[in-house]
Design a protein around this motif. Structure first.
Motif, short mmCIF file in Angstrom:
data_model
loop_
_atom_site.label_atom_id
_atom_site.label_comp_id
_atom_site.label_asym_id
_atom_site.label_seq_id
_atom_site.Cartn_x
_atom_site.Cartn_y
_atom_site.Cartn_z
N UNK A 166 0.82 -1.22 0.00
CA UNK A 166 0.00 0.00 0.00
C UNK A 166 0.86 1.26 0.00
N UNK A 167 2.06 1.18 -0.55
CA UNK A 167 2.95 2.35 -0.57
C UNK A 167 3.20 2.86 -1.99
N UNK A 168 2.38 2.39 -2.94
CA UNK A 168 2.54 2.78 -4.35
C UNK A 168 3.92 2.43 -4.89
N UNK A 169 4.57 1.46 -4.25
CA UNK A 169 5.89 1.04 -4.70
C UNK A 169 7.00 2.00 -4.35
N UNK A 170 6.73 2.95 -3.45
CA UNK A 170 7.72 3.97 -3.07
C UNK A 170 7.85 4.01 -1.55
N UNK A 171 8.97 4.50 -1.08
CA UNK A 171 9.15 4.67 0.36
C UNK A 171 8.66 6.06 0.75
N UNK A 172 7.34 6.23 0.70
CA UNK A 172 6.75 7.53 0.99
C UNK A 172 5.63 7.43 2.01
N UNK A 173 5.64 6.38 2.81
CA UNK A 173 4.65 6.24 3.86
C UNK A 173 3.44 5.42 3.44
N UNK A 174 2.52 5.23 4.41
CA UNK A 174 1.29 4.48 4.14
C UNK A 174 0.19 5.00 5.05
N UNK A 175 -1.04 4.63 4.74
CA UNK A 175 -2.19 5.15 5.46
C UNK A 175 -2.67 4.25 6.57
N UNK A 176 -3.32 4.85 7.56
CA UNK A 176 -3.91 4.09 8.65
C UNK A 176 -4.99 3.15 8.13
N UNK A 177 -5.92 3.70 7.34
CA UNK A 177 -7.02 2.89 6.81
C UNK A 177 -6.48 1.81 5.88
N UNK A 178 -5.48 2.15 5.08
CA UNK A 178 -4.91 1.16 4.16
C UNK A 178 -4.35 -0.04 4.88
N UNK A 179 -3.61 0.18 5.97
CA UNK A 179 -3.05 -0.93 6.74
C UNK A 179 -4.14 -1.78 7.38
N UNK A 180 -5.14 -1.13 7.96
CA UNK A 180 -6.22 -1.87 8.60
C UNK A 180 -7.01 -2.69 7.58
N UNK A 181 -7.30 -2.09 6.44
CA UNK A 181 -8.04 -2.82 5.40
C UNK A 181 -7.22 -3.98 4.86
N UNK A 182 -5.93 -3.75 4.67
CA UNK A 182 -5.08 -4.77 4.08
C UNK A 182 -5.05 -6.03 4.93
N UNK A 183 -4.88 -5.87 6.25
CA UNK A 183 -4.77 -7.08 7.08
C UNK A 183 -6.15 -7.68 7.39
N UNK A 184 -7.22 -6.93 7.14
CA UNK A 184 -8.54 -7.54 7.26
C UNK A 184 -8.84 -8.41 6.04
N UNK A 185 -8.21 -8.12 4.91
CA UNK A 185 -8.46 -8.86 3.67
C UNK A 185 -7.42 -9.96 3.43
N UNK A 186 -6.16 -9.66 3.73
CA UNK A 186 -5.10 -10.62 3.43
C UNK A 186 -4.49 -11.25 4.67
N UNK A 187 -4.69 -10.67 5.85
CA UNK A 187 -4.04 -11.19 7.04
C UNK A 187 -2.63 -10.64 7.17
N UNK A 188 -1.82 -11.32 7.96
CA UNK A 188 -0.45 -10.86 8.23
C UNK A 188 0.51 -12.03 8.15
N UNK A 189 1.71 -11.76 7.65
CA UNK A 189 2.75 -12.79 7.57
C UNK A 189 3.78 -12.56 8.66
N UNK A 190 4.22 -13.62 9.31
CA UNK A 190 5.19 -13.52 10.38
C UNK A 190 6.61 -13.44 9.83
N UNK A 191 7.54 -13.15 10.74
CA UNK A 191 8.95 -13.14 10.36
C UNK A 191 9.44 -14.54 9.97
N UNK A 192 8.71 -15.58 10.37
CA UNK A 192 9.09 -16.94 9.97
C UNK A 192 8.99 -17.12 8.47
N UNK A 193 7.95 -16.58 7.87
CA UNK A 193 7.73 -16.77 6.44
C UNK A 193 8.15 -15.57 5.61
#
Length: 715
Positions: A166-193
């Protein structure tokens, strides 16, 4: 105005009223209302202002080249909030009937479930650290009993899993809503994987995508930072709270690491952090009571030495951006619950497409869609125009019942994927459903992979009916072995046929012509003697159907013996009557180790070889044991009975037949190896003499013994 126009106007009017007004409700703990347009106007940023443009650029502050601290939190826009309004609840305050805790102090970071302080480095990923690393890691660790400070530290979620999408492929930050929506749809990956990384474009590999759905969140709710009682109640319930504030305000502290309202600038928020506790006894600048906040600038940043600081209740209430967030729960909220239906896609290696596409996965067909996941719905950011990964997976368990109802009622369960409107559209090479009965390491059933889809939009189905095999055959010509099969495409879902030879795991895919499949193989692939083929037809739903064994024989070329014309080698020794044994010797290299074993080997045929540097490339007969024969020593353990000086014992020998596989490039070739050996010379001689009298090759080991009466079989 006609009837349909009247109805449309009424519906639009009702929708407008519901969007702009929502009645407050009281559930006994909180007073809340559904999100409205008025809420969006109040807390959303206007995309058309210069403030929004400034908000989209990461800020850095430093006191040296080594100490650089980065912000990068996008505040949600009005449009972004309205697109998600149905999923947001606004908590206005605590109910008068609420049974509030009398705690005066709380620190969630003391729990083993809370991760150690993180360090975002020079990446503008503060929102991902607050939401993914702190809030979701803590939530899921409590469910699964992970000790994130100890043995389970790799179970912390990698914030780059979300940030990079959700950063448009750039190191320019990300949104609060974007992060919350992303992990509600895709979940989260651990450091193991998905191990720690500063690469802000990678999306994770196969293991990360299949792990992430286990850790989806149900959603989120919002309140105001001036609702101190609400925030303390959320913390008492075990929720990490996400806030955004001005990063420069915490760049330097007095020695006590407490930020008061007097100290803060009240400038626009650009840095997300996690609220993890409170202490009613803390006082600063005549402001009593403070929340504990965990930052993501590493442990050494704050005077506390643990990456945290305190902000007074008054300062929290008077932040420039007063909206705070909490995750409402986990989709899989018990340790034994897990995804059961996951959509998976692999992309054509030359046409992966770009990460800025619309990406949709769902259950249903063109005329009846049960539900879907639109990866970037309502989000202002995407993954940018870089290349897609090889593989992605999305949890579709929310519509498992619809999928199975369709399957049970019609015999087919439908699913689909769509990629569109990016810089470059993806071409799907494989697409299907993984249906789990346990997760993630247990039995996996019905992996449905589509072969050569070559589309960007696919509607597929899973069927219960396996393809039928009508007939199959194997024909041996002078130079080739030709296999052919006719399979019935029962549900218009027949994808291919494989053929296996002689029970080996190696298979070959056959060439299709309508419902007939055939392929020719070079005859040299096979040794002389009898072989068999098994055909396996498979469809797009993972159903398979195997044929019975189809036998065929590769005959040795005719040669001239000493006296008559036959199919045996001309150098065979006398005294062997069985055609099967003669053929086995004719088709084999006979090898030995010692001089005595050579004399024995010459009792089979005139042309024999020393086995010490011998490589298996043809059917072989070994005469003699591993003590003096390097080849026998190398393959001794491949046989049911291993020959030693002590076993099978004095004057005893063993006859064994084993198929040994040797890889030649991409082909695994099976060779028949006959092992004739004993613990001593008399044992080997006994086994050899008995072998010459056999009518057929033995199915299992035969142990024999040399005694005064000749050779006897040992039971």
């Amino acid at each position: 105005m006609n009837f349909f126009k009247k109805i449309l106007v009424i519906l639009l009017l009702v929708a407008s009223i519901s969007v702009n007004f929502s009645e407050s409700m009281d559930d006994g703990t909180y007073i809340y209302h559904n999100f409205t347009k008025a809420d969006a106007e109040k807390i959303g940023v206007d995309e058309n202002t210069t403030d929004y443009e400034k908000n989209e650029t990461i800020q850095t502050i430093s006191d040296s080249d080594d100490d650089i601290y980065v912000m990068g939190c996008f505040l949600p826009t009005k449009e972004e909030l309205m697109s998600m309004s149905e999923q947001i609840t606004v908590v206005e305050g605590v109910s008068e009937t609420a049974n509030l805790s009398n705690n005066t102090y709380l620190d969630l970071s003391k729990d083993p479930y809370f991760p150690l302080v993180g360090d975002q480095g020079k990446i503008g990923s503060c929102a991902s650290w607050a939401i993914v690393y702190y809030a979701n890691s803590y939530l899921q660790a409590k469910i699964h009993n992970y000790d994130l400070k100890g043995s389970d530290s790799l179970k912390c979620f990698n914030p780059m899993w979300a940030y990079n999408k959700i950063n448009d492929g750039k190191n320019e930050g990300s949104g609060l809503i974007g992060n919350l929506n992303l992990i509600s749809r895709l979940g989260s990956a651990t450091y193991e994987t998905m191990p720690p990384t500063n690469n802000y474009t990678i999306w994770g590999d196969y293991e990360a995508w299949l792990e992430a759905p286990q850790y989806r969140i149900t959603g989120y709710e919002i309140s105001s930072t001036n609702n101190t009682d609400v925030m303390k109640s959320w913390l008492n319930e075990g929720s990490v709270i996400i806030i955004a504030m001005r990063g420069e305000d915490i760049f330097t502290f007095d020695n006590n690491s407490i930020l008061s309202d007097f100290d803060q600038s009240h400038d626009e928020a650009d840095h997300a952090q996690a609220v993890i506790g409170y202490d009613d006894s803390i006082s600063e600048d005549n402001e009593t009571g403070a929340f504990k906040v965990m930052n993501s600038w590493g442990a050494n940043w704050s005077p506390n030495g643990d990456g945290s600081y305190y902000i007074t209740y008054k300062a929290m209430a008077n932040l420039d951006y007063t909206t705070c967030y909490r995750i409402t729960g986990a989709v899989y909220n018990t340790s034994d619950s897990h995804p059961e239906l996951v959509g998976v896609v692999k992309f054509d290696s030359e046409n992966k497409g770009t990460k800025d596409q619309n990406m949709t996965f769902g259950i249903g067909n063109e005329s009846n869609i049960s539900g879907f996941v639109d990866l970037y719905e309502g989000m202002d950011e995407n993954g940018g125009n870089g290349s897609m990964p090889d593989f992605i997976a999305v949890d579709l368990t929310d519509w498992k019942s619809e999928f199975e109802n369709s399957l049970n009622n019609t015999g087919k369960g439908y699913y689909f994927a769509n990629f569109s409107n990016g810089t470059k559209t993806s071409i799907i090479s494989e697409f299907g459903i993984i249906k789990y009965i346990s997760y993630p390491n247990g039995e996996e059933i019905n992996t449905l992979n589509s072969y050569a889809c070559n589309n960007s939009t696919l509607f597929k189905f899973y069927s219960k009916t396996a393809p039928e095999i009508i007939n199959s055959s194997v024909t041996v010509t002078d130079n080739e072995v030709v296999v052919s099969i006719h399979a019935d495409d029962v549900d218009d879902d027949l994808w291919g046929v494989k053929v296996y030879f002689d029970g080996l795991n190696e298979y070959y895919s056959l060439t299709r012509a309508d419902q007939t499949f055939n392929t020719s193989f070079n005859k040299s692939m096979f040794t002389y003697g009898e072989h068999y083929a098994i055909f396996e037809a498979f469809d797009g739903s993972g159903n398979t159907n195997k044929s019975e064994k189809v036998y065929f024989e590769i005959l040795a070329p005719a040669t001239t013996s000493r006296s008559t014309t036959n199919h045996y080698s001309s150098d065979l020794s006398d005294g062997i009557d069985s055609g099967t044994i003669k053929r086995a010797i004719s088709n084999s290299n006979v090898i030995y180790g010692s001089d005595i074993d050579e004399e024995f080997a010459l009792n089979l045929r005139e042309n024999v070889q020393n086995g010490n540097n011998y490589e298996l490339s043809k059917d072989t007969i070994i005469v003699g044991g591993p003590e003096s024969d390097g080849f026998a020593d190398r393959y001794n353990n491949e046989f049911e009975i291993q020959i030693t000086n002590e076993y099978p014992g004095e004057n005893r020998g063993v006859i064994q037949v084993q198929t040994i596989e040797v890889r030649d490039g991409n082909i695994i070739k099976p060779y028949q190896v006959i092992y004739i050996a004993g613990s001593d010379r008399f044992g080997t001689l006994a086994a050899l003499e008995y072998f010459k009298t056999l009518d057929e090759l033995p199915k299992g080991p035969i142990t024999v013994e040399w005694n005064d009466n000749g050779v006897i079989v040992v039971e």
